[in-house]
Design a protein around this motif. Structure first.
Motif, short mmCIF file in Angstrom:
data_model
loop_
_atom_site.label_atom_id
_atom_site.label_comp_id
_atom_site.label_asym_id
_atom_site.label_seq_id
_atom_site.Cartn_x
_atom_site.Cartn_y
_atom_site.Cartn_z
N GLY A 1 42.28 41.92 48.48
CA GLY A 1 41.53 42.82 47.63
C GLY A 1 40.20 42.15 47.31
N ALA A 2 39.17 42.92 47.19
CA ALA A 2 37.85 42.36 46.88
C ALA A 2 37.11 43.31 45.95
CB ALA A 2 37.03 42.13 48.15
N ALA A 3 36.17 42.74 45.23
CA ALA A 3 35.27 43.53 44.40
C ALA A 3 33.93 42.81 44.38
CB ALA A 3 35.81 43.70 42.99
N VAL A 4 32.86 43.58 44.35
CA VAL A 4 31.51 43.02 44.31
C VAL A 4 30.70 43.74 43.24
CG1 VAL A 4 31.59 42.42 46.77
CG2 VAL A 4 30.52 44.57 46.07
N ARG A 5 29.72 43.01 42.72
CA ARG A 5 28.73 43.61 41.82
C ARG A 5 27.39 43.43 42.51
NH1 ARG A 5 30.12 41.31 37.41
NH2 ARG A 5 28.93 39.41 37.76
N ASP A 6 26.64 44.51 42.63
CA ASP A 6 25.34 44.38 43.29
C ASP A 6 24.26 43.99 42.28
OD1 ASP A 6 24.43 46.74 42.03
OD2 ASP A 6 24.52 47.94 43.85
N VAL A 7 23.06 43.79 42.78
CA VAL A 7 21.97 43.32 41.93
C VAL A 7 21.55 44.35 40.88
CG1 VAL A 7 21.09 41.64 43.60
CG2 VAL A 7 20.24 44.00 43.66
N ASP A 8 21.98 45.59 41.05
CA ASP A 8 21.69 46.63 40.06
C ASP A 8 22.83 46.83 39.07
OD1 ASP A 8 19.16 47.28 41.17
OD2 ASP A 8 20.16 48.46 42.73
N GLY A 9 23.91 46.03 39.20
CA GLY A 9 25.03 46.11 38.28
C GLY A 9 26.14 47.05 38.69
N ARG A 10 25.99 47.71 39.83
CA ARG A 10 27.05 48.61 40.31
C ARG A 10 28.18 47.80 40.92
NH1 ARG A 10 22.97 52.30 43.72
NH2 ARG A 10 22.53 50.18 44.38
N THR A 11 29.41 48.29 40.76
CA THR A 11 30.56 47.58 41.31
C THR A 11 31.23 48.42 42.39
OG1 THR A 11 32.01 48.47 39.58
CG2 THR A 11 31.04 46.30 39.19
N TYR A 12 31.79 47.69 43.36
CA TYR A 12 32.52 48.30 44.46
C TYR A 12 33.79 47.48 44.67
CZ TYR A 12 27.80 50.03 45.26
OH TYR A 12 26.56 50.60 45.10
N MET B 1 35.02 32.11 32.90
CA MET B 1 34.71 33.33 33.63
C MET B 1 34.19 34.37 32.62
SD MET B 1 37.14 35.60 36.17
CE MET B 1 37.67 34.15 37.00
N THR B 2 33.09 35.01 32.98
CA THR B 2 32.50 35.99 32.08
C THR B 2 33.35 37.27 32.07
OG1 THR B 2 31.14 37.10 33.74
CG2 THR B 2 30.19 35.13 32.68
N PRO B 3 33.19 38.10 31.06
CA PRO B 3 33.92 39.38 31.05
C PRO B 3 33.58 40.25 32.26
CG PRO B 3 33.09 38.89 28.85
CD PRO B 3 32.51 37.85 29.78
N GLU B 4 32.33 40.19 32.71
CA GLU B 4 31.94 40.98 33.89
C GLU B 4 32.63 40.47 35.15
OE1 GLU B 4 30.11 43.89 34.24
OE2 GLU B 4 30.45 43.88 32.08
N ASP B 5 32.78 39.15 35.27
CA ASP B 5 33.50 38.59 36.41
C ASP B 5 34.99 38.93 36.33
OD1 ASP B 5 31.13 37.57 37.35
OD2 ASP B 5 31.54 35.51 36.71
N GLN B 6 35.53 38.91 35.12
CA GLN B 6 36.94 39.28 34.94
C GLN B 6 37.17 40.73 35.35
OE1 GLN B 6 39.56 37.21 34.21
NE2 GLN B 6 40.71 39.02 34.80
N LYS B 7 36.21 41.58 35.07
CA LYS B 7 36.30 42.98 35.50
C LYS B 7 36.42 43.07 37.02
CE LYS B 7 33.54 47.20 35.72
NZ LYS B 7 32.26 47.83 35.38
N LEU B 8 35.65 42.26 37.73
CA LEU B 8 35.73 42.26 39.19
C LEU B 8 37.10 41.78 39.67
CD1 LEU B 8 32.23 40.88 40.27
CD2 LEU B 8 33.03 43.25 40.27
N VAL B 9 37.66 40.78 39.01
CA VAL B 9 39.00 40.31 39.37
C VAL B 9 40.01 41.44 39.18
CG1 VAL B 9 40.85 38.70 38.75
CG2 VAL B 9 38.49 37.90 38.89
N THR B 10 39.90 42.15 38.07
CA THR B 10 40.81 43.27 37.80
C THR B 10 40.66 44.36 38.85
OG1 THR B 10 40.78 42.79 35.43
CG2 THR B 10 41.46 45.02 36.08
N LEU B 11 39.43 44.69 39.21
CA LEU B 11 39.20 45.71 40.24
C LEU B 11 39.78 45.28 41.59
CD1 LEU B 11 35.54 46.76 39.38
CD2 LEU B 11 37.60 48.16 39.13
N ALA B 12 39.59 44.01 41.95
CA ALA B 12 40.11 43.51 43.22
C ALA B 12 41.64 43.54 43.22
CB ALA B 12 39.59 42.10 43.49
N ARG B 13 42.24 43.13 42.13
CA ARG B 13 43.72 43.16 42.02
C ARG B 13 44.24 44.59 42.13
NH1 ARG B 13 44.24 38.89 37.18
NH2 ARG B 13 44.39 37.02 38.47
N SER B 14 43.58 45.50 41.47
CA SER B 14 44.01 46.90 41.51
C SER B 14 43.90 47.49 42.91
CB SER B 14 43.17 47.75 40.54
OG SER B 14 43.38 47.33 39.22
#
Length: 96
Positions: A24-35, A1-14
């Motif tokens: 919990g969910a987290a997404v990264r859009d095609v422009d690199g923004r996370t939600y 898992m890449t560091p960017e994917d791990q960031k999404l896991v952390t955001l979803a857990r939080s």
């Protein structure tokens, strides 16, 4: 898992922990923004964690998703998977 994917896991857990939600969910859009978001379960409004993230991305003007992380005790619903296909989510990680 890449560091960017791990960031999404952390955001979803939080997001899930903060509200003690089922998902919990987290997404990264095609422009690199996370939600990130969690399940909304009110008497008059129910939205999945993926639904929250998709709504945030669409309402922010995103044109598509790059990566999606879902933390759930079950599986992504057919409705959520169809919505991701509509908007474009290349990777779905469930319960990483």
């Amino acid at each position: 898992m890449t560091p960017e994917d791990q960031k999404l896991v952390t955001l979803a857990r939080s997001a899930r922990a903060r509200t003690q939600a089922a998902e919990g969910a987290a997404v990264r859009d095609v422009d690199g923004r996370t939600y990130a978001g969690a399940t909304v379960d009110l008497p008059h409004l129910q939205v999945s964690a993926i639904g929250v993230c998709l709504a945030m991305a669409v309402s922010s003007g995103s044109s598509g998703l790059d990566t999606v992380v879902l933390l759930t005790p079950g599986r992504a619903t057919p409705t959520d998977l169809a919505a991701l296909e509509d908007f474009g989510g290349a990777t779905v990680l469930v319960n990483p």
